[in-house]
Write a protein that holds these residues in place. Structure first.
Motif, PDB file in Angstrom:
ATOM      1  N   PHE A  75       0.833  -1.201   0.000  1.00 59.47           N
ATOM      2  CA  PHE A  75       0.000   0.000   0.000  1.00 59.47           C
ATOM      3  C   PHE A  75       0.869   1.254   0.000  1.00 59.47           C
ATOM      4  N   LEU A  76       1.881   1.277   0.866  1.00 55.17           N
ATOM      5  CA  LEU A  76       2.768   2.437   0.946  1.00 55.17           C
ATOM      6  C   LEU A  76       3.613   2.595  -0.317  1.00 55.17           C
ATOM      7  N   LEU A  77       4.121   1.498  -0.846  1.00 58.38           N
ATOM      8  CA  LEU A  77       4.962   1.592  -2.039  1.00 58.38           C
ATOM      9  C   LEU A  77       4.171   1.983  -3.284  1.00 58.38           C
ATOM     10  N   PHE A  78       2.921   1.543  -3.392  1.00 57.46           N
ATOM     11  CA  PHE A  78       2.104   1.987  -4.524  1.00 57.46           C
ATOM     12  C   PHE A  78       1.814   3.475  -4.426  1.00 57.46           C
ATOM     13  N   GLY A  79       1.539   3.952  -3.220  1.00 58.89           N
ATOM     14  CA  GLY A  79       1.321   5.388  -3.029  1.00 58.89           C
ATOM     15  C   GLY A  79       2.570   6.185  -3.349  1.00 58.89           C
ATOM     16  N   TRP A  80       3.709   5.714  -2.855  1.00 60.87           N
ATOM     17  CA  TRP A  80       4.976   6.388  -3.136  1.00 60.87           C
ATOM     18  C   TRP A  80       5.265   6.383  -4.639  1.00 60.87           C
ATOM     19  N   SER A  81       4.990   5.270  -5.285  1.00 55.54           N
ATOM     20  CA  SER A  81       5.250   5.159  -6.722  1.00 55.54           C
ATOM     21  C   SER A  81       4.391   6.128  -7.519  1.00 55.54           C
ATOM     22  N   ALA A  82       3.125   6.233  -7.158  1.00 58.32           N
ATOM     23  CA  ALA A  82       2.235   7.172  -7.850  1.00 58.32           C
ATOM     24  C   ALA A  82       2.721   8.601  -7.645  1.00 58.32           C
ATOM     25  N   ALA A  83       3.128   8.935  -6.429  1.00 58.63           N
ATOM     26  CA  ALA A  83       3.634  10.283  -6.152  1.00 58.63           C
ATOM     27  C   ALA A  83       4.923  10.552  -6.938  1.00 58.63           C
ATOM     28  N   PHE A  84       5.784   9.566  -7.017  1.00 61.48           N
ATOM     29  CA  PHE A  84       7.042   9.700  -7.749  1.00 61.48           C
ATOM     30  C   PHE A  84       6.781   9.949  -9.233  1.00 61.48           C
ATOM     31  N   ILE A  85       5.887   9.163  -9.823  1.00 67.86           N
ATOM     32  CA  ILE A  85       5.556   9.336 -11.239  1.00 67.86           C
ATOM     33  C   ILE A  85       4.935  10.712 -11.473  1.00 67.86           C
ATOM     34  N   PHE A  86       4.042  11.124 -10.587  1.00 64.58           N
ATOM     35  CA  PHE A  86       3.420  12.445 -10.699  1.00 64.58           C
ATOM     36  C   PHE A  86       4.488  13.540 -10.631  1.00 64.58           C
ATOM     37  N   GLU A  87       5.461  13.399  -9.748  1.00 69.35           N
ATOM     38  CA  GLU A  87       6.529  14.394  -9.621  1.00 69.35           C
ATOM     39  C   GLU A  87       7.370  14.467 -10.899  1.00 69.35           C
ATOM     40  N   ILE A  88       7.671  13.322 -11.488  1.00 67.62           N
ATOM     41  CA  ILE A  88       8.436  13.302 -12.743  1.00 67.62           C
ATOM     42  C   ILE A  88       7.661  14.033 -13.843  1.00 67.62           C
ATOM     43  N   VAL A  89       6.363  13.729 -13.954  1.00 67.83           N
ATOM     44  CA  VAL A  89       5.534  14.394 -14.969  1.00 67.83           C
ATOM     45  C   VAL A  89       5.487  15.898 -14.711  1.00 67.83           C
ATOM     46  N   SER A  90       5.350  16.286 -13.445  1.00 70.68           N
ATOM     47  CA  SER A  90       5.325  17.713 -13.097  1.00 70.68           C
ATOM     48  C   SER A  90       6.621  18.404 -13.501  1.00 70.68           C
ATOM     49  N   ILE A  91       7.736  17.786 -13.218  1.00 64.02           N
ATOM     50  CA  ILE A  91       9.039  18.360 -13.578  1.00 64.02           C
ATOM     51  C   ILE A  91       9.156  18.525 -15.089  1.00 64.02           C
ATOM     52  N   LEU A  92       8.695  17.524 -15.836  1.00 64.58           N
ATOM     53  CA  LEU A  92       8.763  17.616 -17.302  1.00 64.58           C
ATOM     54  C   LEU A  92       7.949  18.799 -17.819  1.00 64.58           C
ATOM     55  N   TYR A  93       6.760  19.002 -17.273  1.00 64.86           N
ATOM     56  CA  TYR A  93       5.927  20.109 -17.748  1.00 64.86           C
ATOM     57  C   TYR A  93       6.427  21.458 -17.263  1.00 64.86           C
ATOM     58  N   ILE A  94       7.025  21.502 -16.080  1.00 60.16           N
ATOM     59  CA  ILE A  94       7.625  22.757 -15.605  1.00 60.16           C
ATOM     60  C   ILE A  94       8.777  23.158 -16.516  1.00 60.16           C
ATOM     61  N   LYS A  95       9.626  22.185 -16.859  1.00 58.84           N
ATOM     62  CA  LYS A  95      10.746  22.478 -17.765  1.00 58.84           C
ATOM     63  C   LYS A  95      10.244  22.938 -19.120  1.00 58.84           C
ATOM     64  N   GLU A  96       9.192  22.317 -19.619  1.00 58.80           N
ATOM     65  CA  GLU A  96       8.642  22.726 -20.905  1.00 58.80           C
ATOM     66  C   GLU A  96       8.085  24.147 -20.825  1.00 58.80           C
ATOM     67  N   GLY A  97       7.406  24.463 -19.730  1.00 62.43           N
ATOM     68  CA  GLY A  97       6.863  25.813 -19.549  1.00 62.43           C
ATOM     69  C   GLY A  97       7.967  26.852 -19.501  1.00 62.43           C
ATOM     70  N   ARG A  98       9.057  26.557 -18.820  1.00 63.84           N
ATOM     71  CA  ARG A  98      10.187  27.490 -18.758  1.00 63.84           C
ATOM     72  C   ARG A  98      10.823  27.678 -20.130  1.00 63.84           C
ATOM     73  N   ALA A  99      10.915  26.583 -20.897  1.00 63.33           N
ATOM     74  CA  ALA A  99      11.496  26.680 -22.239  1.00 63.33           C
ATOM     75  C   ALA A  99      10.628  27.547 -23.141  1.00 63.33           C
ATOM     76  N   ILE A 100       9.321  27.408 -23.020  1.00 65.33           N
ATOM     77  CA  ILE A 100       8.410  28.230 -23.823  1.00 65.33           C
ATOM     78  C   ILE A 100       8.524  29.691 -23.415  1.00 65.33           C
ATOM     79  N   GLU A 101       8.576  29.966 -22.118  1.00 66.33           N
ATOM     80  CA  GLU A 101       8.740  31.344 -21.642  1.00 66.33           C
ATOM     81  C   GLU A 101      10.038  31.945 -22.146  1.00 66.33           C
ATOM     82  N   HIS A 102      11.105  31.147 -22.114  1.00 71.11           N
ATOM     83  CA  HIS A 102      12.415  31.630 -22.579  1.00 71.11           C
ATOM     84  C   HIS A 102      12.369  31.968 -24.073  1.00 71.11           C
ATOM     85  N   ARG A 103      11.692  31.150 -24.867  1.00 72.16           N
ATOM     86  CA  ARG A 103      11.590  31.413 -26.310  1.00 72.16           C
ATOM     87  C   ARG A 103      10.758  32.663 -26.583  1.00 72.16           C
ATOM     88  N   ASN A 104       9.729  32.889 -25.767  1.00 73.72           N
ATOM     89  CA  ASN A 104       8.850  34.026 -25.992  1.00 73.72           C
ATOM     90  C   ASN A 104       9.437  35.350 -25.479  1.00 73.72           C
TER      91      ASN A 104
END
Length: 105
Positions: A75-104
């Motif tokens: 139960f704990l490891l599935f919760g941790w895994s979901a949070a970890f995957i969510f954090e990775i996805v968040s980081i990817l979109y934050i980096k993409e947002g910064r790249a778009i801001e930098h280009r604009n």
């Protein structure tokens, strides 16, 4: 495309890690003769770790509390895994947002 590939690789790695955990519990049950055959030990471990808990394979009275520990672990490891995957996805979109801001700018 690279974001989808990155997320797929992360999910695959996390899934493999969870499978190793399930196998570790199964091998413990098998080698300590808690469950007599490896297939049943793996089945019980998978059902318990994922907290499905069918109840068709059960441990003897002296070992029952261990299955609760495995369920809590899963139960704990599935919760941790979901949070970890969510954090990775968040980081990817934050980096993409910064790249778009930098280009604009």
């Amino acid at each position: 495309l690279w974001k989808a590939l990155t997320v797929a690789i992360v999910v695959l790695c996390v899934s493999c890690t969870l499978i190793v955990e399930i196998w570790t519990w199964a091998l413990f049950y098998y080698f300590f003769d808690v469950i007599v055959d490896l297939e049943s030990a793996l089945y019980f471990s998978t059902v318990t770790f994922t907290t499905v808990g069918y109840g068709d394979v059960v441990l003897d009275k002296g070992w029952r509390i261990l299955s609760s520990v495995e369920a809590l672990n899963g139960f704990l490891l599935f919760g941790w895994s979901a949070a970890f995957i969510f954090e990775i996805v968040s980081i990817l979109y934050i980096k993409e947002g910064r790249a778009i801001e930098h280009r604009n700018s």
